[in-house]
Design an enzyme around this catalytic site. Sequence first.
Site, PDB file in Angstrom:
ATOM      1  N   LYS A 112       0.807  -1.233   0.000  1.00 27.61           N
ATOM      2  CA  LYS A 112       0.000   0.000   0.000  1.00 27.61           C
ATOM      3  C   LYS A 112       0.835   1.276   0.000  1.00 27.61           C
ATOM      4  O   LYS A 112       0.692   2.135   0.873  1.00 27.61           O
ATOM      5  CB  LYS A 112      -0.956   0.021   1.200  1.00 27.61           C
ATOM      6  CG  LYS A 112      -1.838  -1.207   1.325  1.00 27.61           C
ATOM      7  CD  LYS A 112      -3.273  -0.899   1.114  1.00 27.61           C
ATOM      8  CE  LYS A 112      -4.199  -2.087   1.168  1.00 27.61           C
ATOM      9  NZ  LYS A 112      -3.799  -3.294   1.810  1.00 27.61           N
TER      10      LYS A 112
HETATM   11  O1  LIG Z   1      -5.243  -4.110  -0.672  1.00 23.33           O
HETATM   12  C1  LIG Z   1      -5.721  -5.041  -0.015  1.00 23.33           C
HETATM   13  O2  LIG Z   1      -5.312  -6.185  -0.156  1.00 23.33           O
HETATM   14  C2  LIG Z   1      -6.899  -4.784   0.825  1.00 23.33           C
HETATM   15  C3  LIG Z   1      -7.765  -3.803   0.382  1.00 23.33           C
HETATM   16  C4  LIG Z   1      -9.040  -3.705   0.949  1.00 23.33           C
HETATM   17  O3  LIG Z   1      -9.882  -2.941   0.490  1.00 23.33           O
HETATM   18  N1  LIG Z   1      -9.360  -4.523   1.980  1.00 23.33           N
HETATM   19  C5  LIG Z   1      -8.480  -5.440   2.486  1.00 23.33           C
HETATM   20  O4  LIG Z   1      -8.871  -6.175   3.406  1.00 23.33           O
HETATM   21  N2  LIG Z   1      -7.221  -5.541   1.955  1.00 23.33           N
HETATM   22  C6  LIG Z   1      -6.239  -6.489   2.528  1.00 23.33           C
HETATM   23  O5  LIG Z   1      -6.716  -7.819   2.321  1.00 23.33           O
HETATM   24  C7  LIG Z   1      -6.449  -8.638   3.459  1.00 23.33           C
HETATM   25  C8  LIG Z   1      -7.775  -9.109   4.035  1.00 23.33           C
HETATM   26  O6  LIG Z   1      -7.570 -10.036   5.078  1.00 23.33           O
HETATM   27  P1  LIG Z   1      -8.742 -10.980   5.638  1.00 23.33           P
HETATM   28  O7  LIG Z   1      -9.862 -10.075   6.018  1.00 23.33           O
HETATM   29  O8  LIG Z   1      -8.106 -11.654   6.793  1.00 23.33           O
HETATM   30  O9  LIG Z   1      -9.115 -11.933   4.520  1.00 23.33           O
HETATM   31  C9  LIG Z   1      -5.622  -7.779   4.401  1.00 23.33           C
HETATM   32  O10 LIG Z   1      -4.250  -8.011   4.069  1.00 23.33           O
HETATM   33  C10 LIG Z   1      -5.988  -6.358   4.032  1.00 23.33           C
HETATM   34  O11 LIG Z   1      -4.938  -5.457   4.287  1.00 23.33           O
END
Ligand SMILES: O=C(O)c1cc(=O)[nH]c(=O)n1[C@@H]1O[C@H](COP(=O)(O)O)[C@@H](O)[C@H]1O
Length: 315
Positions: A112
């Site tokens: 990010k």
């Molecule tokens: O850019 C990302 O990956 C991201 C964007 C977003 O809008 N929402 C989001 O959850 N993420 C990332 O996606 C992952 C979600 O994790 P879980 O919720 O555990 O599946 C984390 O690493 C967040 O930082």
Amino acid sequence: MDRLIEAINTTQNPSVVGLDPTEALVPAQVVASFADEVRESVESEEELQAAQLAVAYYEFNRTIIDAVAGIVPAVKPQIAMYEALGPAGVDVYAMTCEYARERGLYVLADVKRGDIGSTAAAYARMLTGVGEHDPWSIDAVTVNPYLGTDGITPFVDAATEADKDLFVLVRTSNPSSSELQMLDLADGKKVYEHVADLVEGWGAETIGKYGYSRVGAVVGATHSEEGKALRKRMPHTFFLVPGYGAQGGTAADVRGMFDADGSGAIVNSSRGIIGAWRKSGQYSEGMSADEALELVGESARAATIDMRDNLRAVL
Ligand SMILES: O=C(O)c1cc(=O)[nH]c(=O)n1[C@@H]1O[C@H](COP(=O)(O)O)[C@@H](O)[C@H]1O
């Protein structure tokens, strides 16, 4: 993006496993098992915990990677979890990326980034490496577009030079994302729609053989309707769709983010896969570190197959 699409085609699985370890997600006996080994390498007792966690994260990640390689096309290590441990964690981040790549996985570095042009150019070297040396072993990065074009162009240039990709945040999965992204602009568009149009433009010169550019978009699984509209609005943009599983997104929610032919997106789950061992009902504190890791791997593999089959069922 061509390489990612080919990996998705090979595995017939448009999903990515997020490698976001935390202390709670790694079985305690695995962390404890490294105490003696690590004690010899640290200079003070204060460093012990971070060093021990870092080694444990690496073993944990390797177990997950071994369990899901061949089933998923990609992994997405989230750098925050590693940076939290200091330099030892950052080392493990790079080692994890390298190991995943050696196992044939596309590595999406969730970092990010977002800064002014000159600093963005330095961040973008994560894609190109330094001289002949490529310390990161990654295929793509995530980028925050808040600074506008000069914060993005260095990444597009670096990605083009290194034959890699970037994914720009457009409509994020988190609850307060609407505070900014859903604001109305004077021309009738929402902020996220304007960002979406910028992303299509940023990628326009880099469209690959499957019709998608190097500049992907991040669209949260929790925003089903907007995701569907964005799919139409961004015909040359590949989507990274996080928010599946732990954040409530389902296969039905993400269906509209794919093209009619089932391409165009890859769905991430992190905690839902790497924390599946905790919900397996088979874990006990009395297990050895090896037994606990075996359960971690088996549970991650089962959760990955489950997610794949759920996605296949709607595509
Ligand atoms: O850019 C990302 O990956 C991201 C964007 C977003 O809008 N929402 C989001 O959850 N993420 C990332 O996606 C992952 C979600 O994790 P879980 O919720 O555990 O599946 C984390 O690493 C967040 O930082």
